[in-house]
Design a protein around this motif. Structure first.
Motif, PDB file in Angstrom:
ATOM      1  N   ILE A 172       1.147  -1.141   0.532  1.00 15.91           N
ATOM      2  CA  ILE A 172       0.322  -0.068   0.146  1.00 15.91           C
ATOM      3  C   ILE A 172       0.841   0.996   0.300  1.00 15.91           C
ATOM      4  CG2 ILE A 172      -2.134   1.326   1.499  1.00 15.91           C
ATOM      5  CD1 ILE A 172      -2.379  -1.374   2.648  1.00 15.91           C
ATOM      6  N   VAL A 173       1.897   1.063   1.257  1.00 12.11           N
ATOM      7  CA  VAL A 173       2.575   1.957   0.653  1.00 12.11           C
ATOM      8  C   VAL A 173       3.776   2.602  -0.476  1.00 12.11           C
ATOM      9  CG1 VAL A 173       5.517   3.331   1.919  1.00 12.11           C
ATOM     10  CG2 VAL A 173       3.325   2.121   3.570  1.00 12.11           C
ATOM     11  N   GLY A 174       4.032   1.557  -0.680  1.00 19.05           N
ATOM     12  CA  GLY A 174       4.550   1.925  -2.171  1.00 19.05           C
ATOM     13  C   GLY A 174       3.869   1.710  -3.481  1.00 19.05           C
ATOM     14  N   VAL A 175       2.158   2.144  -3.131  1.00 20.51           N
ATOM     15  CA  VAL A 175       1.879   2.396  -4.334  1.00 20.51           C
ATOM     16  C   VAL A 175       1.034   4.407  -4.315  1.00 20.51           C
ATOM     17  CG1 VAL A 175      -0.931   1.910  -5.394  1.00 20.51           C
ATOM     18  CG2 VAL A 175       0.131  -0.160  -5.018  1.00 20.51           C
ATOM     19  N   GLU A 176       0.759   3.797  -2.880  1.00 24.73           N
ATOM     20  CA  GLU A 176       0.790   5.486  -2.235  1.00 24.73           C
ATOM     21  C   GLU A 176       1.742   6.257  -2.725  1.00 24.73           C
ATOM     22  OE1 GLU A 176      -1.864   8.674  -1.105  1.00 24.73           O
ATOM     23  OE2 GLU A 176      -2.025   6.550  -0.824  1.00 24.73           O
ATOM     24  N   VAL A 177       2.472   6.580  -2.762  1.00 28.12           N
ATOM     25  CA  VAL A 177       4.504   7.217  -2.698  1.00 28.12           C
ATOM     26  C   VAL A 177       4.112   7.628  -4.328  1.00 28.12           C
ATOM     27  CG1 VAL A 177       6.686   6.510  -3.152  1.00 28.12           C
ATOM     28  CG2 VAL A 177       5.769   6.380  -1.195  1.00 28.12           C
ATOM     29  N   MET A 178       3.836   6.419  -5.394  1.00 25.09           N
ATOM     30  CA  MET A 178       4.180   6.017  -6.683  1.00 25.09           C
ATOM     31  C   MET A 178       2.653   6.958  -7.250  1.00 25.09           C
ATOM     32  SD  MET A 178       4.881   2.780  -8.903  1.00 25.09           S
ATOM     33  CE  MET A 178       5.549   2.819 -10.689  1.00 25.09           C
ATOM     34  N   ALA A 179       1.581   6.949  -6.715  1.00 23.65           N
ATOM     35  CA  ALA A 179       0.357   8.170  -7.182  1.00 23.65           C
ATOM     36  C   ALA A 179       0.996   9.529  -7.090  1.00 23.65           C
ATOM     37  CB  ALA A 179      -0.331   7.085  -6.392  1.00 23.65           C
ATOM     38  N   ARG A 180       1.323   9.447  -5.597  1.00 26.28           N
ATOM     39  CA  ARG A 180       1.756  10.793  -5.139  1.00 26.28           C
ATOM     40  C   ARG A 180       3.063  11.729  -6.101  1.00 26.28           C
ATOM     41  NH1 ARG A 180      -0.924  12.650  -1.113  1.00 26.28           N
ATOM     42  NH2 ARG A 180      -2.229  11.111   0.342  1.00 26.28           N
ATOM     43  N   LEU A 181       3.576  11.011  -6.281  1.00 26.63           N
ATOM     44  CA  LEU A 181       5.066  10.827  -7.091  1.00 26.63           C
ATOM     45  C   LEU A 181       4.631  11.695  -8.815  1.00 26.63           C
ATOM     46  CD1 LEU A 181       8.088   8.442  -6.147  1.00 26.63           C
ATOM     47  CD2 LEU A 181       7.859  11.463  -5.758  1.00 26.63           C
ATOM     48  N   GLY A 182       3.409  10.533  -8.803  1.00 28.16           N
ATOM     49  CA  GLY A 182       2.698  10.860 -10.701  1.00 28.16           C
ATOM     50  C   GLY A 182       1.958  12.491 -10.051  1.00 28.16           C
ATOM     51  N   GLU A 183       1.707  12.198  -9.079  1.00 26.69           N
ATOM     52  CA  GLU A 183       0.735  13.379  -9.049  1.00 26.69           C
ATOM     53  C   GLU A 183       0.948  14.337  -9.071  1.00 26.69           C
ATOM     54  OE1 GLU A 183      -3.379  12.617  -6.808  1.00 26.69           O
ATOM     55  OE2 GLU A 183      -1.603  13.209  -5.824  1.00 26.69           O
ATOM     56  N   SER A 184       2.516  14.639  -8.686  1.00 23.18           N
ATOM     57  CA  SER A 184       3.308  15.891  -8.122  1.00 23.18           C
ATOM     58  C   SER A 184       4.358  16.462  -9.053  1.00 23.18           C
ATOM     59  CB  SER A 184       4.668  15.341  -7.100  1.00 23.18           C
ATOM     60  OG  SER A 184       5.441  16.463  -6.879  1.00 23.18           O
ATOM     61  N   ILE A 185       4.522  15.185 -10.051  1.00 22.03           N
ATOM     62  CA  ILE A 185       5.275  15.826 -11.592  1.00 22.03           C
ATOM     63  C   ILE A 185       3.942  15.808 -12.433  1.00 22.03           C
ATOM     64  CG2 ILE A 185       6.627  14.302 -11.526  1.00 22.03           C
ATOM     65  CD1 ILE A 185       6.491  12.259 -12.969  1.00 22.03           C
ATOM     66  N   GLY A 186       2.879  15.888 -12.935  1.00 22.44           N
ATOM     67  CA  GLY A 186       1.684  15.980 -14.152  1.00 22.44           C
ATOM     68  C   GLY A 186       2.051  15.054 -15.152  1.00 22.44           C
ATOM     69  N   SER A 187       2.132  15.626 -16.177  1.00 21.47           N
ATOM     70  CA  SER A 187       1.536  14.218 -17.031  1.00 21.47           C
ATOM     71  C   SER A 187       2.697  15.068 -17.988  1.00 21.47           C
ATOM     72  CB  SER A 187       0.477  14.959 -18.000  1.00 21.47           C
ATOM     73  OG  SER A 187       0.236  16.341 -18.407  1.00 21.47           O
ATOM     74  N   ARG A 188       3.589  16.107 -17.748  1.00 17.23           N
ATOM     75  CA  ARG A 188       4.994  16.614 -18.375  1.00 17.23           C
ATOM     76  C   ARG A 188       6.034  15.570 -18.279  1.00 17.23           C
ATOM     77  NH1 ARG A 188       4.811  20.929 -21.678  1.00 17.23           N
ATOM     78  NH2 ARG A 188       7.044  21.288 -21.022  1.00 17.23           N
ATOM     79  N   HIS A 189       6.103  14.745 -17.346  1.00 16.67           N
ATOM     80  CA  HIS A 189       6.923  14.404 -17.477  1.00 16.67           C
ATOM     81  C   HIS A 189       6.972  12.822 -18.346  1.00 16.67           C
ATOM     82  CE1 HIS A 189      10.352  12.013 -15.472  1.00 16.67           C
ATOM     83  NE2 HIS A 189       9.642  10.673 -15.199  1.00 16.67           N
ATOM     84  N   TYR A 190       5.661  12.311 -19.441  1.00 20.44           N
ATOM     85  CA  TYR A 190       5.276  11.321 -19.313  1.00 20.44           C
ATOM     86  C   TYR A 190       5.446  11.998 -20.777  1.00 20.44           C
ATOM     87  CZ  TYR A 190       2.691   7.702 -20.734  1.00 20.44           C
ATOM     88  OH  TYR A 190       2.473   6.274 -22.130  1.00 20.44           O
ATOM     89  N   GLU A 191       4.791  13.051 -20.935  1.00 23.36           N
ATOM     90  CA  GLU A 191       4.991  13.819 -22.149  1.00 23.36           C
ATOM     91  C   GLU A 191       5.905  13.783 -22.997  1.00 23.36           C
ATOM     92  OE1 GLU A 191       2.030  16.996 -21.666  1.00 23.36           O
ATOM     93  OE2 GLU A 191       0.904  15.831 -21.294  1.00 23.36           O
ATOM     94  N   LYS A 192       6.917  14.002 -21.893  1.00 23.64           N
ATOM     95  CA  LYS A 192       8.666  14.353 -22.708  1.00 23.64           C
ATOM     96  C   LYS A 192       9.147  12.988 -23.413  1.00 23.64           C
ATOM     97  CE  LYS A 192       9.388  18.385 -20.571  1.00 23.64           C
ATOM     98  NZ  LYS A 192      10.196  20.027 -19.337  1.00 23.64           N
ATOM     99  N   GLY A 193       8.405  12.408 -22.102  1.00 22.91           N
ATOM    100  CA  GLY A 193       9.308  11.364 -23.258  1.00 22.91           C
ATOM    101  C   GLY A 193       9.885   9.601 -21.883  1.00 22.91           C
TER     102      GLY A 193
END
Length: 213
Positions: free
Chosen positions: A128-149
């Motif tokens: 649970i901790v791992g999923v929560e961390v990964m999701a919150r990191l994803g929220e923090s960086i937003g879509s730009r990280h993924y969009e940049k490749g």
């Protein structure tokens, strides 16, 4: 806030979390583990797995951790890479919208390696901790990280796997801060490699990085 402050804050949040107290979270975590198991079982015959098996057989090591669907065990670092690859081989594993990637394929293999070393009592909470961390990191960086490749499964996954394993192993604040830093410096994965065997290997390498960290 400084980078050191952010790392310390994340480590503190992980170290003091109590996911086992949430009935809903524990129920959903069990579903996540079931999904991971099903996806891994389906992908157990992928041809890329045999290449990795040959690699670890040449490398050697102490076989401690089961390799899913192979009837074999491997050393903890090797198992993270292999089990992560297997779980993501068919791209059927879970996807989290905030992560923009696949959390379980990275987190569970790292926890399997941790459990084989005797740290299994807090495995479900650590997931649970791992999923929560990964999701919150994803929220923090937003879509730009993924969009940049960048492939979030690899880049965010290494940190999430380290946090999950750190929670399972009850690391101190200082130890967890170092583990997060070690994982972050290994974060990698490019979307340009989608459609090749590198994509599932991103998950395996992220899990391996979390174990190493």
């Amino acid at each position: 806030m400084s980078r050191q402050g952010l790392t310390a804050g994340l480590a503190e949040a992980v170290r003091t979390s109590q996911p086992e107290h949430s009935i809903d979270a524990m129920r959903e975590a069990k579903k996540g583990l079931l999904d991971f198991t099903a996806a891994s079982f389906a992908g157990r015959k992928d041809k890329g797995i045999q290449k990795l098996l040959r690699l670890i057989e040449d490398e050697g090591g102490t076989p401690l951790v089961p390799i899913i669907g192979q009837g074999k065990k491997a050393a903890p670092l090797q198992s993270g890479m292999l089990n992560g690859f297997i779980a993501h081989a068919l791209d059927f594993d879970d996807v989290h919208s905030d992560v923009r990637g696949h959390p379980s394929a990275v987190i569970v293999p790292a926890l399997m390696a941790s459990a084989a070393r005797g740290h299994d009592e807090r495995l479900l909470g650590a997931y649970i901790v791992g999923v929560e961390v990964m999701a919150r990191l994803g929220e923090s960086i937003g879509s730009r990280h993924y969009e940049k490749g960048w492939h979030n499964t690899g880049t965010l996954g290494a940190i999430a796997a380290a946090c999950a394993a750190g929670y399972a192993e009850e690391l101190t604040q200082e130890e967890l801060e170092k583990a997060i830093g070690f994982a972050a410096t290994q974060s990698a994965g490019m979307r340009a490699q989608f459609g090749t065997e590198m994509k599932p290997l991103h998950a395996g390498l992220a899990a391996q990085a979390g174990v190493l960290a």
